[in-house]
Design a protein around this motif. Structure first.
Motif, PDB file in Angstrom:
ATOM      1  N   ALA A   1       4.128   5.577  -5.600  1.00 40.25           N
ATOM      2  CA  ALA A   1       4.117   5.597  -7.062  1.00 40.25           C
ATOM      3  C   ALA A   1       3.067   6.581  -7.583  1.00 40.25           C
ATOM      4  CB  ALA A   1       3.844   4.198  -7.608  1.00 40.25           C
ATOM      5  N   GLU A   2       1.915   6.614  -6.918  1.00 42.79           N
ATOM      6  CA  GLU A   2       0.865   7.550  -7.318  1.00 42.79           C
ATOM      7  C   GLU A   2       1.329   8.996  -7.133  1.00 42.79           C
ATOM      8  OE1 GLU A   2      -3.536   8.799  -5.719  1.00 42.79           O
ATOM      9  OE2 GLU A   2      -2.927   6.688  -5.559  1.00 42.79           O
TER      10      GLU A   2
ATOM     11  N   GLU B   1       1.994  11.979  -9.960  1.00 39.31           N
ATOM     12  CA  GLU B   1       1.427  13.329  -9.889  1.00 39.31           C
ATOM     13  C   GLU B   1       2.514  14.392 -10.043  1.00 39.31           C
ATOM     14  OE1 GLU B   1      -0.558  13.544  -6.152  1.00 39.31           O
ATOM     15  OE2 GLU B   1      -2.167  12.184  -6.750  1.00 39.31           O
ATOM     16  N   ILE B   2       3.641  14.184  -9.406  1.00 40.37           N
ATOM     17  CA  ILE B   2       4.742  15.143  -9.486  1.00 40.37           C
ATOM     18  C   ILE B   2       5.287  15.201 -10.908  1.00 40.37           C
ATOM     19  CG2 ILE B   2       7.107  15.605  -8.723  1.00 40.37           C
ATOM     20  CD1 ILE B   2       6.234  14.467  -5.975  1.00 40.37           C
ATOM     21  N   HIS B   3       5.445  14.041 -11.555  1.00 38.85           N
ATOM     22  CA  HIS B   3       5.945  14.013 -12.930  1.00 38.85           C
ATOM     23  C   HIS B   3       4.975  14.713 -13.880  1.00 38.85           C
ATOM     24  CE1 HIS B   3       9.583  11.655 -12.562  1.00 38.85           C
ATOM     25  NE2 HIS B   3       8.947  10.798 -11.765  1.00 38.85           N
ATOM     26  N   GLU B   4       3.684  14.490 -13.695  1.00 45.11           N
ATOM     27  CA  GLU B   4       2.688  15.141 -14.550  1.00 45.11           C
ATOM     28  C   GLU B   4       2.718  16.652 -14.361  1.00 45.11           C
ATOM     29  OE1 GLU B   4      -1.065  13.315 -13.707  1.00 45.11           O
ATOM     30  OE2 GLU B   4      -0.494  11.426 -14.656  1.00 45.11           O
ATOM     31  N   ALA B   5       2.832  17.105 -13.118  1.00 40.54           N
ATOM     32  CA  ALA B   5       2.895  18.541 -12.850  1.00 40.54           C
ATOM     33  C   ALA B   5       4.157  19.135 -13.459  1.00 40.54           C
ATOM     34  CB  ALA B   5       2.852  18.795 -11.343  1.00 40.54           C
ATOM     35  N   PHE B   6       5.264  18.429 -13.374  1.00 42.20           N
ATOM     36  CA  PHE B   6       6.519  18.916 -13.949  1.00 42.20           C
ATOM     37  C   PHE B   6       6.418  18.993 -15.470  1.00 42.20           C
ATOM     38  CE2 PHE B   6      10.839  18.211 -15.578  1.00 42.20           C
ATOM     39  CZ  PHE B   6      11.472  19.282 -14.995  1.00 42.20           C
TER      40      PHE B   6
ATOM     41  N   ASP C   1       0.824  -1.206   0.000  1.00 45.22           N
ATOM     42  CA  ASP C   1       0.000   0.000   0.000  1.00 45.22           C
ATOM     43  C   ASP C   1       0.862   1.261   0.000  1.00 45.22           C
ATOM     44  OD1 ASP C   1      -2.274  -1.526   0.017  1.00 45.22           O
ATOM     45  OD2 ASP C   1      -2.654  -1.296   2.173  1.00 45.22           O
ATOM     46  N   VAL C   2       1.921   1.255   0.794  1.00 48.19           N
ATOM     47  CA  VAL C   2       2.817   2.421   0.844  1.00 48.19           C
ATOM     48  C   VAL C   2       3.494   2.622  -0.509  1.00 48.19           C
ATOM     49  CG1 VAL C   2       4.956   3.309   1.855  1.00 48.19           C
ATOM     50  CG2 VAL C   2       3.182   2.342   3.319  1.00 48.19           C
ATOM     51  N   ARG C   3       3.953   1.549  -1.122  1.00 46.70           N
ATOM     52  CA  ARG C   3       4.596   1.659  -2.430  1.00 46.70           C
ATOM     53  C   ARG C   3       3.622   2.168  -3.487  1.00 46.70           C
ATOM     54  NH1 ARG C   3       8.310  -3.793  -2.539  1.00 46.70           N
ATOM     55  NH2 ARG C   3       9.923  -2.968  -1.161  1.00 46.70           N
ATOM     56  N   ALA C   4       2.385   1.706  -3.435  1.00 46.73           N
ATOM     57  CA  ALA C   4       1.380   2.178  -4.392  1.00 46.73           C
ATOM     58  C   ALA C   4       1.133   3.673  -4.203  1.00 46.73           C
ATOM     59  CB  ALA C   4       0.087   1.396  -4.230  1.00 46.73           C
TER      60      ALA C   4
END
Length: 101
Positions: free
Chosen positions: A60-61, A65-70, A54-57
């Motif tokens: 990754a989520e 989000e950070i990559h999309e914003a960048f 759950d923590v890894r998921a």
């Protein structure tokens, strides 16, 4: 016929009682205790694996989000912005390793 019926009922009840008593007695033997501990440890390991997954998921989520914003040229949601703006705290107390140089 009636006696055979009640004899059968008595035998069935006796078998059930003996089986339950045997299981209860086995649970107090060293082998029974070891079985219970191994089952408990196995359950704990599975819960830990589930938590890590759950923590890894979630990581990754958030990374996605950070990559999309960048990629869109936007600043990502900074969770520590409010803390850094608080004059009582400042960056030094939030990120002490950055100011030790």
């Amino acid at each position: 016929m009636r006696r055979l019926f009640w004899l059968g009922i008595g035998l069935a009840v006796g078998v059930v009682v003996v089986r339950k008593a045997t299981r209860a007695a086995h649970s107090y033997t060293p082998a029974g205790i070891a079985d219970n501990l191994s089952q408990s440890a196995g359950g704990l390991v599975e819960e830990l694996r589930s938590f890590v997954a759950d923590v890894r998921a979630g990581m990754a989520e958030r990374e996605q989000e950070i990559h999309e914003a960048f990629a869109q040229g936007e600043a990502f949601d900074d969770q520590f912005a409010e803390l850094r703006e608080d004059p009582r705290l400042g960056d030094r107390e939030i990120f002490p390793e950055e100011h030790q140089r």
